[in-house]
Design a protein around this motif. Structure first.
Motif, PDB file in Angstrom:
ATOM      1  N   PHE A 184       8.923  17.731   6.490  1.00  0.00           N
ATOM      2  CA  PHE A 184       7.782  18.394   7.112  1.00  0.00           C
ATOM      3  C   PHE A 184       7.799  19.887   6.821  1.00  0.00           C
ATOM      4  CE2 PHE A 184       5.816  20.787  10.550  1.00  0.00           C
ATOM      5  CZ  PHE A 184       4.546  20.222  10.573  1.00  0.00           C
ATOM      6  N   LYS A 185       8.969  20.490   6.897  1.00  0.00           N
ATOM      7  CA  LYS A 185       9.088  21.922   6.608  1.00  0.00           C
ATOM      8  C   LYS A 185       8.687  22.222   5.172  1.00  0.00           C
ATOM      9  CE  LYS A 185      12.701  22.804  10.055  1.00  0.00           C
ATOM     10  NZ  LYS A 185      12.608  21.457  10.676  1.00  0.00           N
ATOM     11  N   LEU A 186       9.056  21.342   4.257  1.00  0.00           N
ATOM     12  CA  LEU A 186       8.665  21.524   2.855  1.00  0.00           C
ATOM     13  C   LEU A 186       7.155  21.346   2.674  1.00  0.00           C
ATOM     14  CD1 LEU A 186      11.599  19.759   1.004  1.00  0.00           C
ATOM     15  CD2 LEU A 186      10.826  22.103   0.588  1.00  0.00           C
ATOM     16  N   LEU A 187       6.585  20.374   3.366  1.00  0.00           N
ATOM     17  CA  LEU A 187       5.136  20.174   3.283  1.00  0.00           C
ATOM     18  C   LEU A 187       4.380  21.361   3.877  1.00  0.00           C
ATOM     19  CD1 LEU A 187       4.916  16.387   4.218  1.00  0.00           C
ATOM     20  CD2 LEU A 187       4.481  17.401   1.974  1.00  0.00           C
ATOM     21  N   ASP A 188       4.925  21.922   4.940  1.00  0.00           N
ATOM     22  CA  ASP A 188       4.300  23.099   5.547  1.00  0.00           C
ATOM     23  C   ASP A 188       4.364  24.279   4.579  1.00  0.00           C
ATOM     24  OD1 ASP A 188       2.956  24.436   7.574  1.00  0.00           O
ATOM     25  OD2 ASP A 188       4.799  25.128   8.519  1.00  0.00           O
ATOM     26  N   ALA A 189       5.514  24.455   3.921  1.00  0.00           N
ATOM     27  CA  ALA A 189       5.646  25.520   2.919  1.00  0.00           C
ATOM     28  C   ALA A 189       4.682  25.277   1.765  1.00  0.00           C
ATOM     29  CB  ALA A 189       7.083  25.579   2.399  1.00  0.00           C
ATOM     30  N   PHE A 245       8.965  19.830  -3.454  1.00  0.00           N
ATOM     31  CA  PHE A 245       7.683  19.478  -2.844  1.00  0.00           C
ATOM     32  C   PHE A 245       7.324  18.015  -3.146  1.00  0.00           C
ATOM     33  CE2 PHE A 245       6.127  24.151  -3.141  1.00  0.00           C
ATOM     34  CZ  PHE A 245       6.696  24.438  -1.916  1.00  0.00           C
ATOM     35  N   ALA A 246       7.515  17.639  -4.404  1.00  0.00           N
ATOM     36  CA  ALA A 246       7.195  16.267  -4.814  1.00  0.00           C
ATOM     37  C   ALA A 246       8.054  15.267  -4.051  1.00  0.00           C
ATOM     38  CB  ALA A 246       7.397  16.110  -6.325  1.00  0.00           C
ATOM     39  N   ASP A 247       9.343  15.571  -3.894  1.00  0.00           N
ATOM     40  CA  ASP A 247      10.242  14.678  -3.166  1.00  0.00           C
ATOM     41  C   ASP A 247       9.863  14.596  -1.689  1.00  0.00           C
ATOM     42  OD1 ASP A 247      11.633  14.312  -5.525  1.00  0.00           O
ATOM     43  OD2 ASP A 247      13.252  15.701  -5.012  1.00  0.00           O
ATOM     44  N   ALA A 248       9.371  15.702  -1.135  1.00  0.00           N
ATOM     45  CA  ALA A 248       8.966  15.709   0.277  1.00  0.00           C
ATOM     46  C   ALA A 248       7.813  14.743   0.522  1.00  0.00           C
ATOM     47  CB  ALA A 248       8.575  17.116   0.704  1.00  0.00           C
ATOM     48  N   ILE A 249       6.885  14.680  -0.417  1.00  0.00           N
ATOM     49  CA  ILE A 249       5.756  13.755  -0.275  1.00  0.00           C
ATOM     50  C   ILE A 249       6.241  12.309  -0.324  1.00  0.00           C
ATOM     51  CG2 ILE A 249       3.672  12.897  -1.436  1.00  0.00           C
ATOM     52  CD1 ILE A 249       3.023  15.812  -2.132  1.00  0.00           C
ATOM     53  N   VAL A 250       7.178  12.017  -1.224  1.00  0.00           N
ATOM     54  CA  VAL A 250       7.755  10.673  -1.280  1.00  0.00           C
ATOM     55  C   VAL A 250       8.451  10.344   0.034  1.00  0.00           C
ATOM     56  CG1 VAL A 250       9.477   9.201  -2.398  1.00  0.00           C
ATOM     57  CG2 VAL A 250       8.019  10.683  -3.786  1.00  0.00           C
ATOM     58  N   SER A 251       9.243  11.288   0.549  1.00  0.00           N
ATOM     59  CA  SER A 251       9.954  11.068   1.819  1.00  0.00           C
ATOM     60  C   SER A 251       8.980  10.827   2.958  1.00  0.00           C
ATOM     61  CB  SER A 251      10.846  12.277   2.136  1.00  0.00           C
ATOM     62  OG  SER A 251      11.858  12.419   1.164  1.00  0.00           O
ATOM     63  N   PHE A 252       7.875  11.559   2.947  1.00  0.00           N
ATOM     64  CA  PHE A 252       6.861  11.375   3.989  1.00  0.00           C
ATOM     65  C   PHE A 252       6.332   9.945   3.975  1.00  0.00           C
ATOM     66  CE2 PHE A 252       2.456  11.038   5.255  1.00  0.00           C
ATOM     67  CZ  PHE A 252       2.439  11.652   6.490  1.00  0.00           C
ATOM     68  N   TRP A 253       5.892   9.487   2.805  1.00  0.00           N
ATOM     69  CA  TRP A 253       5.314   8.143   2.736  1.00  0.00           C
ATOM     70  C   TRP A 253       6.344   7.074   3.094  1.00  0.00           C
ATOM     71  CZ3 TRP A 253       0.602   8.221   3.563  1.00  0.00           C
ATOM     72  CH2 TRP A 253      -0.306   9.030   2.880  1.00  0.00           C
ATOM     73  N   PHE A 280       0.837  -1.202   0.000  1.00  0.00           N
ATOM     74  CA  PHE A 280       0.000   0.000   0.000  1.00  0.00           C
ATOM     75  C   PHE A 280       0.870   1.250   0.000  1.00  0.00           C
ATOM     76  CE2 PHE A 280      -2.443   3.247   2.461  1.00  0.00           C
ATOM     77  CZ  PHE A 280      -3.381   3.517   1.475  1.00  0.00           C
ATOM     78  N   ARG A 281       1.921   1.239   0.810  1.00  0.00           N
ATOM     79  CA  ARG A 281       2.860   2.349   0.840  1.00  0.00           C
ATOM     80  C   ARG A 281       3.411   2.601  -0.571  1.00  0.00           C
ATOM     81  NH1 ARG A 281       6.330   3.783   5.098  1.00  0.00           N
ATOM     82  NH2 ARG A 281       6.133   1.695   6.011  1.00  0.00           N
ATOM     83  N   GLN A 282       3.825   1.513  -1.240  1.00  0.00           N
ATOM     84  CA  GLN A 282       4.403   1.657  -2.573  1.00  0.00           C
ATOM     85  C   GLN A 282       3.385   2.154  -3.580  1.00  0.00           C
ATOM     86  OE1 GLN A 282       7.761   1.257  -3.065  1.00  0.00           O
ATOM     87  NE2 GLN A 282       7.234   2.316  -4.987  1.00  0.00           N
ATOM     88  N   SER A 283       2.125   1.741  -3.415  1.00  0.00           N
ATOM     89  CA  SER A 283       1.084   2.209  -4.344  1.00  0.00           C
ATOM     90  C   SER A 283       0.853   3.710  -4.187  1.00  0.00           C
ATOM     91  CB  SER A 283      -0.228   1.445  -4.116  1.00  0.00           C
ATOM     92  OG  SER A 283      -0.854   1.844  -2.900  1.00  0.00           O
ATOM     93  N   LEU A 284       0.950   4.220  -2.957  1.00  0.00           N
ATOM     94  CA  LEU A 284       0.809   5.657  -2.729  1.00  0.00           C
ATOM     95  C   LEU A 284       1.951   6.424  -3.398  1.00  0.00           C
ATOM     96  CD1 LEU A 284      -0.184   5.613   1.054  1.00  0.00           C
ATOM     97  CD2 LEU A 284      -1.674   6.242  -0.856  1.00  0.00           C
ATOM     98  N   ILE A 285       3.164   5.903  -3.239  1.00  0.00           N
ATOM     99  CA  ILE A 285       4.327   6.551  -3.843  1.00  0.00           C
ATOM    100  C   ILE A 285       4.253   6.490  -5.361  1.00  0.00           C
ATOM    101  CG2 ILE A 285       6.838   6.397  -4.115  1.00  0.00           C
ATOM    102  CD1 ILE A 285       6.946   5.406  -1.192  1.00  0.00           C
ATOM    103  N   ASP A 286       3.898   5.321  -5.888  1.00  0.00           N
ATOM    104  CA  ASP A 286       3.819   5.160  -7.346  1.00  0.00           C
ATOM    105  C   ASP A 286       2.764   6.083  -7.949  1.00  0.00           C
ATOM    106  OD1 ASP A 286       5.799   3.255  -7.228  1.00  0.00           O
ATOM    107  OD2 ASP A 286       4.443   1.539  -7.399  1.00  0.00           O
ATOM    108  N   GLY A 287       1.621   6.196  -7.278  1.00  0.00           N
ATOM    109  CA  GLY A 287       0.567   7.071  -7.781  1.00  0.00           C
ATOM    110  C   GLY A 287       0.998   8.525  -7.794  1.00  0.00           C
TER     111      GLY A 287
END
Length: 263
Positions: free
Chosen positions: A153-158, A221-229, A14-21
């Motif tokens: 997190f700082k990038l996601l907040d920005a 920003f895109a990389d921050a979302i990947v790092s989060f997941w 599921f984690r990988q499906s979120l990242i892939d999407g």
């Protein structure tokens, strides 16, 4: 419940499906939307040429000044470039907004579904969907995930503030963005390489129309979302919970028909 009881689980596939999407969204947004703005200088030159061609019948060599005619064509090209640049910037911001909102919804959906495995009641889920960004961070921190100390997190907040300003314009989010992340409120007298061609327009004089996200910032920003997941703990057990925000505790207890503080 024992201390090892798992409250939240991030299943590997599921984690990988979120990242892939997410990666698919970013890749296709670049391919289908943003690449259309790669040659706007050449398109502006073509707009000048088209203006000359479309208005050549109006030119009278006995009365008209050729220099003025070519100047008007140049101005048409400049205006075309300005409008297309603004469209590119708006498209870039819409891509940022799209990927942030999708991440935000997926996070809340995951939290609600995991809570549903061990709790019955609608109020807790309702509060998750209504919680602001800071409230969600408090909840994750209470689960033992020190998310606020991470770079992503700082990038996601920005990103959150950028999206809010993009949607609403002036307001508290814009003031926070100027104060905390001024790099997204761009000096209009600076080119894409950061070179100033007029005196700097101080940050205090800039407004929401100066909001801009570069290609590099979009990728961050895109990389921050990947790092989060990738960083979501595989398992969060009851023993990991240090505390929970009052709003969440009250919702859980109300669903259970109890009062906060009751034994």
């Amino acid at each position: 419940m024992t201390g090892t009881y798992v409250l939240f689980q991030m299943w590997g596939p599921f984690r990988q499906s979120l990242i892939d999407g997410h990666l698919f969204f970013v890749e296709q947004a670049r391919k289908r939307l943003l690449t259309q703005f790669e040659n706007i200088e050449a398109e502006a030159d073509k707009a000048s040429e088209d203006w000359l061609e479309n208005n050549s019948h109006r030119f009278d060599p006995d009365r008209d000044d050729p220099g003025s005619f070519y100047e008007a064509a140049g101005e048409a090209g400049i205006e075309f470039y300005r409008l297309l640049s603004e469209m590119r910037d708006q498209t870039q911001l819409s891509v940022v907004a799209g990927m942030f909102h999708e991440w935000d919804k997926q996070l809340r959906d995951w939290l609600v579904r995991e809570i549903g495995h061990w709790h019955r009641g609608d109020l807790a889920a309702e509060k998750i969907w209504k919680a602001n960004f800071s409230d969600l961070a408090d909840l994750l921190e209470g689960f033992g995930w020190k998310i606020r100390s991470t770079g992503y997190f700082k990038l996601l907040d920005a990103c959150r503030l950028v999206v809010n300003v993009y949607k609403h314009g002036e307001g508290t989010a814009f003031e926070n963005l100027k104060r905390e992340f001024p790099e997204y409120v761009v000096d209009p007298f600076t080119d894409e390489n950061g070179v100033k061609f007029y005196n700097d327009l101080g940050i205090e004089w800039r407004d929401h129309t100066h909001l801009k996200v570069s290609d590099v910032q979009l990728q961050a920003f895109a990389d921050a979302i990947v790092s989060f997941w990738k960083d979501v703990p595989e398992n969060i057990s009851k023993a990991d919970v240090t505390s929970v925000p009052a709003w969440f505790e009250k919702a859980i207890l109300k669903d259970r028909g109890q009062k906060a503080g009751a034994k």
